[in-house]
Design a protein around this motif. Structure first.
Motif, PDB file in Angstrom:
ATOM      1  N   ASP A  84       0.670  -1.401  -0.111  1.00 23.41           N
ATOM      2  CA  ASP A  84      -0.020   0.022   0.024  1.00 23.41           C
ATOM      3  C   ASP A  84       0.806   1.273   0.065  1.00 23.41           C
ATOM      4  OD1 ASP A  84      -2.862  -1.187   0.478  1.00 23.41           O
ATOM      5  OD2 ASP A  84      -1.546  -2.250   1.842  1.00 23.41           O
ATOM      6  N   GLY A  85       2.290   1.030   0.504  1.00 20.87           N
ATOM      7  CA  GLY A  85       2.928   2.308   0.589  1.00 20.87           C
ATOM      8  C   GLY A  85       4.420   2.173   0.727  1.00 20.87           C
ATOM      9  N   PHE A  86       5.260   2.629   0.478  1.00 18.27           N
ATOM     10  CA  PHE A  86       6.807   2.561   0.644  1.00 18.27           C
ATOM     11  C   PHE A  86       7.342   3.729   1.601  1.00 18.27           C
ATOM     12  CE2 PHE A  86       4.807   1.064  -3.390  1.00 18.27           C
ATOM     13  CZ  PHE A  86       5.368  -0.252  -3.350  1.00 18.27           C
ATOM     14  N   VAL A  87       8.298   3.245   2.341  1.00 18.14           N
ATOM     15  CA  VAL A  87       9.150   4.082   3.082  1.00 18.14           C
ATOM     16  C   VAL A  87      10.540   4.044   2.810  1.00 18.14           C
ATOM     17  CG1 VAL A  87       9.840   4.657   5.447  1.00 18.14           C
ATOM     18  CG2 VAL A  87       7.409   4.263   4.854  1.00 18.14           C
ATOM     19  N   ILE A  88      11.216   4.863   2.534  1.00 23.35           N
ATOM     20  CA  ILE A  88      12.924   4.663   2.028  1.00 23.35           C
ATOM     21  C   ILE A  88      13.773   5.405   3.078  1.00 23.35           C
ATOM     22  CG2 ILE A  88      14.640   5.333   0.346  1.00 23.35           C
ATOM     23  CD1 ILE A  88      12.389   5.351  -1.769  1.00 23.35           C
ATOM     24  N   LEU A  89      14.245   4.772   3.731  1.00 25.85           N
ATOM     25  CA  LEU A  89      15.337   5.091   4.698  1.00 25.85           C
ATOM     26  C   LEU A  89      16.737   5.953   4.082  1.00 25.85           C
ATOM     27  CD1 LEU A  89      14.926   2.595   7.583  1.00 25.85           C
ATOM     28  CD2 LEU A  89      13.721   4.711   7.146  1.00 25.85           C
ATOM     29  N   HIS A  90      17.115   6.795   4.228  1.00 24.54           N
ATOM     30  CA  HIS A  90      17.957   7.323   3.061  1.00 24.54           C
ATOM     31  C   HIS A  90      18.858   8.584   4.014  1.00 24.54           C
ATOM     32  CE1 HIS A  90      19.677   9.647  -0.288  1.00 24.54           C
ATOM     33  NE2 HIS A  90      18.911   8.628  -1.297  1.00 24.54           N
ATOM     34  N   GLY A  91      19.943   8.468   3.732  1.00 28.75           N
ATOM     35  CA  GLY A  91      20.843   9.685   4.267  1.00 28.75           C
ATOM     36  C   GLY A  91      20.301  11.106   3.635  1.00 28.75           C
ATOM     37  N   THR A  92      20.614  12.218   4.705  1.00 28.69           N
ATOM     38  CA  THR A  92      20.059  13.448   4.240  1.00 28.69           C
ATOM     39  C   THR A  92      20.675  14.196   3.435  1.00 28.69           C
ATOM     40  OG1 THR A  92      21.190  14.123   6.212  1.00 28.69           O
ATOM     41  CG2 THR A  92      19.241  13.574   6.708  1.00 28.69           C
ATOM     42  N   ASP A  93      21.870  13.929   3.210  1.00 29.37           N
ATOM     43  CA  ASP A  93      22.806  14.867   2.279  1.00 29.37           C
ATOM     44  C   ASP A  93      22.367  14.925   0.830  1.00 29.37           C
ATOM     45  OD1 ASP A  93      24.600  15.631   4.149  1.00 29.37           O
ATOM     46  OD2 ASP A  93      26.195  14.451   3.483  1.00 29.37           O
ATOM     47  N   THR A  94      21.676  13.864   0.369  1.00 31.36           N
ATOM     48  CA  THR A  94      21.044  13.806  -1.082  1.00 31.36           C
ATOM     49  C   THR A  94      19.742  13.303  -0.986  1.00 31.36           C
ATOM     50  OG1 THR A  94      22.147  11.636  -1.490  1.00 31.36           O
ATOM     51  CG2 THR A  94      23.405  13.460  -2.133  1.00 31.36           C
ATOM     52  N   MET A  95      18.955  13.712   0.055  1.00 30.67           N
ATOM     53  CA  MET A  95      17.724  12.765  -0.041  1.00 30.67           C
ATOM     54  C   MET A  95      16.834  13.706  -0.772  1.00 30.67           C
ATOM     55  SD  MET A  95      15.145  12.473   3.453  1.00 30.67           S
ATOM     56  CE  MET A  95      16.219  11.586   4.380  1.00 30.67           C
ATOM     57  N   ALA A  96      17.081  14.947  -0.793  1.00 25.71           N
ATOM     58  CA  ALA A  96      16.015  15.631  -1.624  1.00 25.71           C
ATOM     59  C   ALA A  96      16.208  15.526  -3.080  1.00 25.71           C
ATOM     60  CB  ALA A  96      16.168  17.262  -1.415  1.00 25.71           C
ATOM     61  N   PHE A  97      17.870  15.092  -3.658  1.00 27.61           N
ATOM     62  CA  PHE A  97      17.966  14.764  -4.930  1.00 27.61           C
ATOM     63  C   PHE A  97      17.146  13.629  -5.380  1.00 27.61           C
ATOM     64  CE2 PHE A  97      21.477  17.351  -3.592  1.00 27.61           C
ATOM     65  CZ  PHE A  97      21.704  18.128  -4.969  1.00 27.61           C
ATOM     66  N   THR A  98      17.286  12.500  -4.515  1.00 26.47           N
ATOM     67  CA  THR A  98      16.758  11.128  -4.465  1.00 26.47           C
ATOM     68  C   THR A  98      15.261  11.318  -4.883  1.00 26.47           C
ATOM     69  OG1 THR A  98      18.361  10.113  -3.804  1.00 26.47           O
ATOM     70  CG2 THR A  98      16.309   8.902  -3.675  1.00 26.47           C
ATOM     71  N   ALA A  99      14.571  12.097  -3.996  1.00 25.20           N
ATOM     72  CA  ALA A  99      13.033  12.414  -3.828  1.00 25.20           C
ATOM     73  C   ALA A  99      12.711  12.998  -5.355  1.00 25.20           C
ATOM     74  CB  ALA A  99      12.667  13.094  -2.618  1.00 25.20           C
ATOM     75  N   SER A 100      13.403  14.149  -5.208  1.00 28.88           N
ATOM     76  CA  SER A 100      13.047  14.648  -6.819  1.00 28.88           C
ATOM     77  C   SER A 100      13.114  13.701  -8.057  1.00 28.88           C
ATOM     78  CB  SER A 100      13.958  15.924  -6.941  1.00 28.88           C
ATOM     79  OG  SER A 100      13.444  16.795  -8.286  1.00 28.88           O
ATOM     80  N   ALA A 101      14.249  13.104  -8.084  1.00 32.35           N
ATOM     81  CA  ALA A 101      14.449  12.300  -9.144  1.00 32.35           C
ATOM     82  C   ALA A 101      13.223  11.041  -9.280  1.00 32.35           C
ATOM     83  CB  ALA A 101      15.727  11.515  -8.863  1.00 32.35           C
ATOM     84  N   LEU A 102      13.227  10.686  -8.034  1.00 31.67           N
ATOM     85  CA  LEU A 102      12.108   9.409  -8.209  1.00 31.67           C
ATOM     86  C   LEU A 102      10.480   9.991  -8.319  1.00 31.67           C
ATOM     87  CD1 LEU A 102      12.870   7.411  -4.892  1.00 31.67           C
ATOM     88  CD2 LEU A 102      13.152   6.847  -7.067  1.00 31.67           C
ATOM     89  N   SER A 103      10.269  11.320  -8.347  1.00 28.84           N
ATOM     90  CA  SER A 103       9.018  11.839  -8.376  1.00 28.84           C
ATOM     91  C   SER A 103       8.768  11.922 -10.081  1.00 28.84           C
ATOM     92  CB  SER A 103       8.981  13.458  -7.863  1.00 28.84           C
ATOM     93  OG  SER A 103       9.809  14.258  -8.744  1.00 28.84           O
ATOM     94  N   PHE A 104       9.915  12.051 -10.778  1.00 28.39           N
ATOM     95  CA  PHE A 104       9.841  12.089 -12.134  1.00 28.39           C
ATOM     96  C   PHE A 104      10.204  10.683 -12.701  1.00 28.39           C
ATOM     97  CE2 PHE A 104      11.120  16.293 -11.194  1.00 28.39           C
ATOM     98  CZ  PHE A 104      10.121  17.227 -11.880  1.00 28.39           C
ATOM     99  N   MET A 105      10.725   9.864 -11.880  1.00 35.28           N
ATOM    100  CA  MET A 105      10.793   8.333 -12.555  1.00 35.28           C
ATOM    101  C   MET A 105       9.691   7.603 -12.503  1.00 35.28           C
ATOM    102  SD  MET A 105      14.617   7.808 -11.273  1.00 35.28           S
ATOM    103  CE  MET A 105      14.780   6.363 -11.913  1.00 35.28           C
ATOM    104  N   LEU A 106       8.872   7.773 -11.466  1.00 36.56           N
ATOM    105  CA  LEU A 106       7.409   6.933 -11.018  1.00 36.56           C
ATOM    106  C   LEU A 106       6.325   7.580 -11.680  1.00 36.56           C
ATOM    107  CD1 LEU A 106       8.599   6.258  -7.348  1.00 36.56           C
ATOM    108  CD2 LEU A 106       8.834   4.449  -9.306  1.00 36.56           C
ATOM    109  N   GLU A 107       6.204   7.282 -12.935  1.00 36.90           N
ATOM    110  CA  GLU A 107       5.068   7.935 -13.669  1.00 36.90           C
ATOM    111  C   GLU A 107       3.770   7.180 -13.283  1.00 36.90           C
ATOM    112  OE1 GLU A 107       3.737   9.157 -18.456  1.00 36.90           O
ATOM    113  OE2 GLU A 107       5.863   8.752 -17.796  1.00 36.90           O
TER     114      GLU A 107
END
Length: 279
Positions: A84-107
């Protein structure tokens, strides 16, 4: 089917939340993922079905690259119909980069993908990791009339939920490590989690999840500063194979107006470069 338990997949990539401090030296080393869950037994009280996937070797987020984003997107795609949902545990330095990338990758995303982490390791007494993880799970599982309350890629940190591609890290010292300067929080956690539904992206509910993994990293960022040498800009513009340049300029988008600077930028445009001015 109506009585099916909510299922959440937790994906562990690495980061401070998964580190353990050696009390004698003060140094940090990675936990294994099961140790992290053992530190937060409270999540069992949700009554959800939990599963986990972890990267074979935890990654310091400063070492995150596009192939890691593709791996993350692939894990979500592969498990999409089971959770039903996904939680990704990630380091903070590039978390915003990863979140932004995934937002465009997951159509056509119609389920929550919540990234979180911590400023202190989860075994430290004053850690922020427990609250971040617990609230991220609750948000990932939340539904309104049978549909995901937040069907998009987000960052949850220090009582606030942000849109993934509108967030940046603002502090390495404070627990409120992230901010979204030009977009309101999607939710705030207090006694209750209060959702800002007018700002949350609506899922169309149409179409299967589609992965966009054709990532081109042939880009460069140039930060304009007083006295920047034109040849520095020219050297970047002339990089073989370069596709795009992001200019970080002053104020409302101002930049030097001297002819040499403008000629170099104009030459880049004539070569077919995409040049974007941001401030």
């Amino acid at each position: 089917m109506a009585n099916r338990k909510t299922s959440i997949l937790i994906i562990y990539t690495g980061g401070t939340i998964g580190m353990i401090q050696d009390p004698s030296t003060g140094s940090y080393s990675p936990y294994n993922f099961q140790n992290i869950l053992d530190e937060v037994p409270e999540i069992k009280r949700f009554g959800y079905n939990f599963s986990s996937v972890e990267f074979p070797t935890p990654i310091d987020s400063s070492n995150i690259t596009p192939p890691a984003w593709i791996e993350l997107a692939g894990i979500i795609k592969e498990n999409y119909r089971f959770y039903d949902g996904f939680v990704i545990l990630h380091g903070t330095d590039t978390m915003a980069f990863t979140a932004s990338a995934l937002s465009f990758m997951l159509e056509n995303l119609s389920k929550p993908v919540i990234l979180t982490g911590s400023q202190l390791p989860i075994n430290i007494l004053r850690t922020d990791g427990k609250e971040n993880l617990i609230s991220s799970i609750e948000i990932a599982a939340a539904k309104i009339k049978g549909k995901a309350a937040v069907p998009e890629v987000c960052i949850y940190f220090e009582f606030k939920l942000y849109r993934g591609n509108r967030t940046k890290k603002q502090s390495a010292e404070n627990f409120n490590a992230f901010e979204s300067p030009n977009f309101p929080p999607l939710a705030e956690a207090g006694i209750h989690i209060s959702y800002n539904f007018s700002s949350i992206k609506k899922s169309s509910g149409r179409g299967e999840l589609k992965l966009n993994t054709d990532i081109d990293s042939n880009i460069a960022v140039i930060k304009i500063f007083p006295g920047i040498h034109p040849e520095v800009i020219r050297a970047v513009i002339d990089i073989p194979g370069l596709r795009a340049v992001i200019l970080e300029t002053y104020g409302s988008g101002n930049a030097p107006a001297d002819k040499q600077f403008l000629d170099i930028i104009s030459g880049g445009v004539k070569k077919g470069l995409v040049i974007v001015n941001v401030t």
